[in-house]
Write a protein that holds these residues in place. Structure first.
Motif, short mmCIF file in Angstrom:
data_model
loop_
_atom_site.label_atom_id
_atom_site.label_comp_id
_atom_site.label_asym_id
_atom_site.label_seq_id
_atom_site.Cartn_x
_atom_site.Cartn_y
_atom_site.Cartn_z
N ILE A 1 0.80 -1.23 0.00
CA ILE A 1 0.00 0.00 0.00
C ILE A 1 0.83 1.28 0.00
N PHE B 1 -6.06 2.76 0.26
CA PHE B 1 -6.20 1.33 -0.03
C PHE B 1 -7.62 0.85 0.24
N ASP C 1 -9.99 -0.59 -2.53
CA ASP C 1 -10.39 -1.99 -2.31
C ASP C 1 -11.90 -2.11 -2.31
#
Length: 618
Positions: free
Chosen positions: A570, A609, A613
């Motif tokens: 990340i 992230f 995601d």
């Protein structure tokens, strides 16, 4: 540390409150409550002091804000030898005879542990009177002023049993509960009395063992074994002489042996002593050893578990290197209503991340725990430990230092691994031993270095050596450290982010193949648990890099990790390579002033992230 020996009849549970049943219940019974404490008050529904036999009475204990209820006892206060009859604050009983009930409270900074000898007897150095048929109890008040959880008593003569070795304690008398090796960290509810039962291993009949005299240790060495059973429990003494060593070849090649118990009397386990035992799976040994090595267990392909017991007081544990605190923190939060974010890494993580600030920056979606440990703690071990406390929905963040230890290595290469968990050897029974190399070699080095340190008492360790104040309950470092302020600061140029076998090798690979394999296996285990995970990069003094390190090489290193490790990466390595002036004593140790910036940047990386995601999942 206050200790009291109590001798209580085995049939205690069948006795009435005053400890003896009258042949005929009295028509009227007196009742009184004694509370010799300022830690709480007692409320009772009993109006008066005399009641007809058979009357049901209820008492209520109300601890003060800084205290906890310990137990109700009869025959006196618990600390004075009284027998506990209930650990519940609200206690209802039927009075059958004259009864005095004692209320016992304690501060939050201590816990009582009640040990059942479970077939054994009390220590040799404590005078005990009474019927030998009685069960022996030992109570230990353990200070929690410095620890979240207590340690079990080490094997230092507190209990004995002829023909048996003490190997630890269990939460159940029949060994069906949780097992703790001697000296282990006890992860039980500290708001109540913790009850433990001695676990005994019957010594192997000396007729099946061969002995020779060991002049160096003034004792006996085991040189052979002719038995056929699956368990060999070396006797601590034979014919009045201590058994101190196991010789090369003594148990070697035996295909029936599955378990070996080395008592705390053993000082030397020679190379080749237990080799080629193809079914050996469990070892029990103690930190009183003077010598042990991997060569003692060569070709023992199924050796799976080792329980290391303490028979000495810790001397390495202090405020800095006692990483058992990080294991305590994981256990403390494991039942949190919010999911956990457990961060694993080296000491760089301990200095670089403020757990509460990161938690706030993630909108408190997780309880963030900074579980940075010594850099020599292998990720392949630490992730196993973390998974014991994690569940579906939790998150593991791997904050790597640029080392073999942190990137999938399975070879122990530093004794600091054991130093970090001197007061919590439990963790080594949580790993699959055969997966790791040089484990006993470096355990031996740890024991050797340890012997050169000034001895301390067990009481010193319990009460003062590792204060809780160094880390708070989420693992945030509580010590302010200032930047060195020098642009020239560096320890040595030792890090090269290009090749781990040869920094001048132009090959495409950066990590050994086995490092990739073992890292990815850990990610598979996390997947099976339903735990999410990601990788970020520890802060690094840019002066720690070799002068030949190129920007292209740094980018290639990061690309290789992304391509080969089955974990989201990340962050960028380049963002973690920072000016030397903001470090304070090591190439990995950020100052307190720099910690906020690093924590907030990490929060940005995590939020980005999670956002991407979530978009991918939708």
């Amino acid at each position: 540390m206050k200790k009291t020996i109590l001798i209580i009849l085995c049939c205690l549970a069948a006795l009435t409150l005053c400890g003896c049943a009258a042949s005929e219940p009295a028509s009227d019974c007196t009742f009184a409550v004694v509370n010799d404490s300022d830690r709480g008050t007692v409320v009772t529904d009993a109006e008066g002091a005399v009641f007809p036999a058979g009357t049901e009475l209820t008492v209520h204990a109300v601890p003060a804000e800084d205290s906890s209820f310990l137990c109700w006892s009869v025959g006196g206060l618990y600390a004075d030898g009284g027998a506990s009859v209930s650990y519940q604050k609200d206690y209802t009983f039927t009075i059958e005879e004259d009864t005095t009930l004692y209320a016992n409270f304690r501060g939050h900074d201590s816990v009582y542990i009640l040990y059942h000898a479970n077939g054994g007897t009390s220590p040799k150095n404590v005078e005990v009177t009474g019927d030998p048929a009685k069960d022996y109890f030992y109570t230990d008040e353990f200070s929690l002023a410095y620890y979240l959880y207590p340690n079990a008593l080490p094997d230092m003569g507190y209990f004995e049993r002829d023909g048996y070795n003490l190997i630890g304690y269990n939460t159940e008398a029949d060994n069906s509960g949780r097992f703790y090796a001697a000296g282990a960290k006890i992860f039980e509810d500290t708001d109540q009395v913790i009850e433990l039962y001695c676990v005994w291993s019957r010594e192997t009949d000396a007729d099946y063992l061969e002995f020779t005299w060991n002049a160096a240790y003034d004792g006996l060495t085991v040189t052979g074994y002719t038995g056929r059973g699956p368990t060999v429990s070396i006797p601590a003494e034979h014919d009045g002489k201590p058994v101190v060593a196991v010789a090369s070849g003594a148990l070697a090649g035996n295909k029936r042996i599955e378990n070996i118990v080395f008592p705390s009397s053993i000082r030397v386990i020679e190379d080749g002593s237990c080799s080629d035992c193809e079914n050996l799976s469990v070892l029990i040994l103690f930190d009183s050893l003077d010598y042990i090595s991997d060569a003692a267990f060569e070709n023992d392909e199924n050796l799976y578990t080792v329980y290391i017991g303490a028979a000495t007081a810790p001397v390495y544990c202090n405020y800095f290197n006692n990483h058992s605190k990080k294991i305590e923190i994981m256990n403390y939060w494991k039942d949190s209503e919010r999911p956990l974010m457990i961060m694993l890494g080296g000491s760089s993580l301990s200095y670089a991340v403020h757990a509460q600030l990161l938690e706030e920056s993630l909108d408190e979606d997780y309880v963030v725990l900074n579980c940075g440990m010594n850099g020599a703690v292998l990720f392949t071990m630490a992730s196993e430990w973390a998974m014991r406390f994690m569940d579906e929905g939790d998150f593991l963040l791997q904050d790597i230092e640029y080392s073999y230890w942190q990137l999938g290595g399975v070879t122990v290469t530093a004794y600091e691994l054991f130093r970090s968990f001197e007061s919590c050897y439990n963790v080594f029974s949580w790993i699959r031993l055969g997966k790791f190399y040089d484990f006993f070699d470096y355990f031996n080095e740890y024991l050797t270095v340890r012997k050169s340190l000034t001895p301390v008492t067990y009481e010193d360790y319990v009460n003062s050596i590792a204060p809780n104040g160094f880390y708070d309950e989420q693992g945030t470092l509580q010590v302010s450290v200032r930047a060195n302020g020098s642009d020239a600061f560096w320890k040595n140029r030792r890090i090269y982010l290009y090749g781990y076998t040869d920094m001048y090798d132009d090959r495409s690979g950066f990590l050994y193949d086995h490092m990739i394999f073992w890292s990815n296996l850990q990610y598979e285990k996390l997947d099976d648990l339903g735990v999410r995970y990601a990788m970020t990069f520890a802060p690094l003094n840019r002066n720690a890099l070799y002068s030949t390190q190129t920007e292209a090489g740094i980018e290639a290193f990061e690309s290789y990790l992304i391509e080969n490790l089955n974990t989201p990466v990340i962050s960028h390595v380049r963002d973690a390579i920072l000016p030397p002036a903001i470090f304070f004593d090591d190439d990995y140790h950020l100052s307190a002033e720099a910690r906020t910036d690093y924590t907030l940047r990490l929060a940005d990386d995590l939020n980005a992230f999670f956002a991407s995601d979530g978009a991918d999942e939708s």
